[in-house]
Design a protein around this motif. Structure first.
Motif, mmCIF file in Angstrom:
data_model
loop_
_atom_site.group_PDB
_atom_site.id
_atom_site.type_symbol
_atom_site.label_atom_id
_atom_site.label_comp_id
_atom_site.label_asym_id
_atom_site.label_seq_id
_atom_site.Cartn_x
_atom_site.Cartn_y
_atom_site.Cartn_z
ATOM 1 N N GLU A 45 -22.901 -2.007 6.026
ATOM 2 C CA GLU A 45 -23.885 -2.123 6.731
ATOM 3 C C GLU A 45 -24.354 -3.438 7.457
ATOM 4 O OE1 GLU A 45 -24.116 -0.421 4.015
ATOM 5 O OE2 GLU A 45 -24.342 1.535 4.833
ATOM 6 N N ARG A 46 -24.218 -4.376 6.238
ATOM 7 C CA ARG A 46 -24.330 -5.786 6.837
ATOM 8 C C ARG A 46 -23.200 -6.270 7.865
ATOM 9 N NH1 ARG A 46 -25.954 -6.639 1.327
ATOM 10 N NH2 ARG A 46 -23.753 -7.425 1.023
ATOM 11 N N LEU A 47 -22.082 -5.826 7.569
ATOM 12 C CA LEU A 47 -20.787 -6.106 8.216
ATOM 13 C C LEU A 47 -20.993 -5.491 9.516
ATOM 14 C CD1 LEU A 47 -18.067 -7.673 8.372
ATOM 15 C CD2 LEU A 47 -16.991 -5.492 7.416
ATOM 16 N N LYS A 50 -22.962 -7.838 16.956
ATOM 17 C CA LYS A 50 -23.398 -9.143 17.596
ATOM 18 C C LYS A 50 -22.398 -9.842 18.432
ATOM 19 C CE LYS A 50 -27.506 -9.710 14.378
ATOM 20 N NZ LYS A 50 -28.048 -10.511 13.354
ATOM 21 N N SER A 51 -21.144 -9.349 18.294
ATOM 22 C CA SER A 51 -19.681 -9.968 18.702
ATOM 23 C C SER A 51 -19.977 -9.949 20.295
ATOM 24 C CB SER A 51 -18.575 -9.571 18.135
ATOM 25 O OG SER A 51 -17.707 -9.944 18.914
ATOM 26 N N PRO A 52 -19.765 -11.065 20.895
ATOM 27 C CA PRO A 52 -19.680 -11.128 22.332
ATOM 28 C C PRO A 52 -18.482 -10.565 22.848
ATOM 29 C CG PRO A 52 -19.316 -13.127 21.493
ATOM 30 C CD PRO A 52 -19.449 -12.502 20.495
ATOM 31 N N TRP A 53 -17.543 -10.038 21.909
ATOM 32 C CA TRP A 53 -16.184 -9.736 22.553
ATOM 33 C C TRP A 53 -15.835 -8.203 22.377
ATOM 34 C CZ3 TRP A 53 -15.526 -14.886 20.096
ATOM 35 C CH2 TRP A 53 -15.528 -16.114 21.021
ATOM 36 N N PRO A 58 -12.216 -1.220 16.235
ATOM 37 C CA PRO A 58 -12.752 -0.611 14.829
ATOM 38 C C PRO A 58 -14.376 -0.891 14.872
ATOM 39 C CG PRO A 58 -11.753 -2.740 14.636
ATOM 40 C CD PRO A 58 -11.392 -2.319 16.226
ATOM 41 N N GLN A 59 -14.894 -0.054 14.032
ATOM 42 C CA GLN A 59 -16.279 -0.310 13.699
ATOM 43 C C GLN A 59 -16.503 -1.469 13.045
ATOM 44 O OE1 GLN A 59 -17.474 3.128 11.151
ATOM 45 N NE2 GLN A 59 -17.497 4.458 12.943
ATOM 46 N N THR A 60 -15.660 -1.854 12.038
ATOM 47 C CA THR A 60 -15.772 -3.158 11.337
ATOM 48 C C THR A 60 -14.174 -3.400 10.828
ATOM 49 O OG1 THR A 60 -15.697 -2.044 9.268
ATOM 50 C CG2 THR A 60 -17.923 -2.818 10.151
ATOM 51 N N GLY A 61 -13.828 -4.528 10.439
ATOM 52 C CA GLY A 61 -12.699 -4.875 9.815
ATOM 53 C C GLY A 61 -11.571 -5.041 10.953
ATOM 54 N N LEU A 62 -10.321 -4.529 10.490
ATOM 55 C CA LEU A 62 -9.085 -4.595 11.084
ATOM 56 C C LEU A 62 -8.461 -3.309 11.517
ATOM 57 C CD1 LEU A 62 -6.405 -7.072 10.719
ATOM 58 C CD2 LEU A 62 -5.929 -4.709 10.354
ATOM 59 N N LEU A 63 -8.206 -3.071 12.952
ATOM 60 C CA LEU A 63 -7.379 -2.178 13.294
ATOM 61 C C LEU A 63 -5.912 -2.641 13.534
ATOM 62 C CD1 LEU A 63 -8.289 0.082 16.377
ATOM 63 C CD2 LEU A 63 -6.144 -1.376 16.609
ATOM 64 N N ASP A 75 -12.150 -12.871 14.303
ATOM 65 C CA ASP A 75 -12.011 -12.900 13.068
ATOM 66 C C ASP A 75 -13.302 -13.415 12.172
ATOM 67 O OD1 ASP A 75 -9.318 -12.164 13.302
ATOM 68 O OD2 ASP A 75 -8.474 -14.059 12.637
ATOM 69 N N LYS A 76 -13.880 -14.434 12.729
ATOM 70 C CA LYS A 76 -15.138 -14.836 11.864
ATOM 71 C C LYS A 76 -16.324 -14.071 12.193
ATOM 72 C CE LYS A 76 -16.013 -17.873 15.893
ATOM 73 N NZ LYS A 76 -14.737 -17.641 16.533
ATOM 74 N N GLU A 77 -16.311 -12.884 13.276
ATOM 75 C CA GLU A 77 -17.213 -11.941 13.411
ATOM 76 C C GLU A 77 -16.872 -10.804 12.615
ATOM 77 O OE1 GLU A 77 -16.897 -12.160 17.551
ATOM 78 O OE2 GLU A 77 -18.370 -13.758 17.855
ATOM 79 N N GLY A 78 -15.912 -10.580 11.998
ATOM 80 C CA GLY A 78 -15.630 -9.547 10.879
ATOM 81 C C GLY A 78 -15.089 -8.249 11.505
ATOM 82 N N TRP A 79 -14.303 -8.581 12.679
ATOM 83 C CA TRP A 79 -13.560 -7.537 13.173
ATOM 84 C C TRP A 79 -12.313 -8.015 13.928
ATOM 85 C CZ3 TRP A 79 -12.491 -6.082 18.420
ATOM 86 C CH2 TRP A 79 -13.438 -6.678 19.258
ATOM 87 N N ALA A 80 -11.085 -7.322 14.094
ATOM 88 C CA ALA A 80 -9.883 -7.656 14.813
ATOM 89 C C ALA A 80 -9.363 -6.562 15.359
ATOM 90 C CB ALA A 80 -9.108 -8.542 13.789
ATOM 91 N N HIS A 81 -8.843 -6.703 16.707
ATOM 92 C CA HIS A 81 -7.883 -5.939 17.255
ATOM 93 C C HIS A 81 -8.346 -4.597 18.034
ATOM 94 C CE1 HIS A 81 -5.160 -8.417 15.611
ATOM 95 N NE2 HIS A 81 -5.186 -8.155 14.268
ATOM 96 N N CYS A 82 -7.539 -3.949 19.006
ATOM 97 C CA CYS A 82 -7.937 -2.835 19.620
ATOM 98 C C CYS A 82 -6.538 -2.088 19.776
ATOM 99 C CB CYS A 82 -8.871 -3.042 20.819
ATOM 100 S SG CYS A 82 -8.062 -4.116 21.972
#
Length: 490
Positions: free
Chosen positions: A22-24, A30-33, A41-46, A314-321
């Motif tokens: 939930e925190r992640l 809040k990521s602007p990107w 991904p909802q969170t983490g890495l795709l 990465d610093k916002e807790g997610w990566a890629h699409c």
């Protein structure tokens, strides 16, 4: 950013700390990107697209997912679905790791329909006490209610003699009454290749041997293979790792491309082919997978990212699409990629321009945006260089240019915003000789996909500009050109 420990990366989602996810999710929100119309991904890495298929009157597209952060760890299959290839809905986790044959991840694979069920074949990743990898090729089935059941035992237990445990990413298809499967592999001598299996029922698989190409020493591993036939050609897609840069070619840390030739000889496994060609000339494209639509089109989706690179999210807790779906055709022994026609369903407000540019850069006051589709025809080119600056402001811009002196297309993201990992650089070029120059561009909040002259070349890139970098500018240097453009907001 502090890296996770091995123990943190190889947890199951049930082992999340209280309120961790939930925190992640709140952090990611809040990521602007965050993208507006791409699968993310909802969170983490795709990473890799998996199981791309049409079943039960819908498209199903899965992807590799690590929920706890922007790193590679315990991989799940996450399920998305679409009726039209334009609007996608999240379904949720499809394949959970955790059995004896996928204890350390449900790795990539593919889907095929049989007896009114969707069968998903994937690589189960395991590690022993010494952290030595042992892959298994596993099977799951999905019924019309979306219920997914994993089979108790792998359908391919062993890596065949002569190959290392880098053995993964099964892609299945049916020909006549037989099923075939290609798997990415690494030989014992640390060179990459693809092997072929055959089955009558998807359950019992016979190892046929290696697909015989002219590329006997071409990188150290071939990932994400895909084979199909169209227009009397055989096409073998794969992602080779360990290719050295050659001028404008192979500029990314890892490559994705194809061999095109005569249909694969299933008996001898011989594949007569043209030289290897890259699928995408941009910065961020890998691990492609295709499927066939009900009306017979071949559609491709790729991972808009690369392994072993850092990204600003990465610093916002997610990566890629994932990329947008692309239709593939063959022209002069080359794959032509065009955005699928269904993407027109995303179009909203339309704006047209028709201008002449004379040794200048023109910006139109009401022609801008952060998420849109743009088609621009540049005609009567009598200038050394012409092109478009987009996601631009006083300090930022991404530039696509055609240099008529050197006959090259140039994509420059050196001023695109937040810098990316330096390994991939900031400029891409490819040779291109044309009298007219058509740009079909899909800009999202943190990406761009560019199709040149109806898909003769494609550039895919992540970009990370600030939210107020919205301008679109048209330029001609040392001469004149005419620009005719239409833009649709998304």
């Amino acid at each position: 950013m502090e890296k996770m420990t091995r123990e943190e990366k190889y947890r199951y989602i049930e082992q999340a700390l209280p309120e961790e996810l939930e925190r992640l999710k709140e952090k990611v929100s809040k990521s602007p990107w965050r993208q507006k119309y791409h699968i993310q991904p909802q969170t983490g890495l795709l990473n890799d697209p998996n199981g791309f298929s049409y079943y039960n009157e819908a498209y199903h597209l899965f992807y590799q997912w690590f929920p706890f952060g922007p790193e590679h760890g315990m991989k799940y299959w996450f399920h998305t679905t679409s009726k039209d290839l334009a609007h996608w809905e999240e379904v949720g986790i499809a394949i959970k790791p955790g059995g004896p044959y996928d204890s350390h991840g449900a790795y990539s694979g593919s889907g095929i329909v049989k007896n009114n069920k969707l069968y998903l074949m994937y690589t189960g990743n395991t590690r022993d006490h010494s952290w030595v990898r042992h892959p298994f090729q596993c099977l799951a089935e999905m019924d019309k209610n979306g219920l997914i059941t994993k089979f108790d035992k792998p359908v391919i237990f062993e890596t065949p003699p002569g190959y290392t445990d880098h053995f993964r990413d099964p892609k299945v298809w049916k020909s006549d009454e037989e099923y075939f499967c290609v798997i990415g592999a690494q030989r014992d001598n640390k060179t990459g290749c693809i092997v072929l299996y055959q089955s009558k029922d998807l359950l019992q698989w016979n190892f046929r041997g290696e697909i015989l190409t002219d590329l006997n020493e071409f990188g150290y591993m071939w990932e994400c293979p895909d084979y199909f036939e169209m227009d009397d050609h055989g096409v073998l897609l794969f992602s080779p790792q360990g290719i050295e840069q050659e001028n404008e070619r192979y500029n990314n840390i890892y490559q994705s491309g194809y061999l095109i030739g005569k249909p694969l000889n299933m008996e001898s496994r011989a594949f007569e082919h043209q030289p290897f060609q890259e699928l995408d000339k941009g910065f961020d494209f890998y691990a492609q997978q295709t499927t066939e639509t009900p009306d017979g089109r071949r559609i491709l989706v790729g991972w808009m990212g690369l392994p072993d690179l850092e990204y600003p999210t990465d610093k916002e807790g997610w990566a890629h699409c994932l990329t947008l779906p692309r239709q593939i055709n063959i022209k002069d022994d080359k794959l032509i990629q065009r955005p699928v026609s269904e993407l027109a369903l995303l179009r909203k407000k339309e704006k047209n321009i028709n201008i002449s540019v004379d040794n200048e850069t023109k910006q139109l006051e009401d022609f801008y945006g952060t998420a849109y589709e743009l088609i621009c025809d540049i005609e009567d080119i009598k200038a050394d260089r012409v092109g478009i600056e987009f996601r631009a402001s006083n300090t930022e811009k991404t530039v696509l240019a055609y240099d008529s002196v050197s006959n090259k297309i140039i994509l420059d993201r050196s001023l695109s915003g937040q810098p990316l990992g330096k390994k991939n650089g900031s400029i891409r070029r490819c040779s291109f000789d044309a009298q007219t120059f058509k740009i079909h561009m899909f800009v999202d909040v943190s990406s761009v996909e560019i199709f040149i002259n109806d898909g003769e070349e494609v550039f895919t890139s992540r970009i990370f500009p600030s939210q107020n970098s919205k301008a679109i500018r048209f330029f001609a240097q040392k001469g004149t050109a005419k620009f005719k453009a239409v833009k649709w907001d998304y």
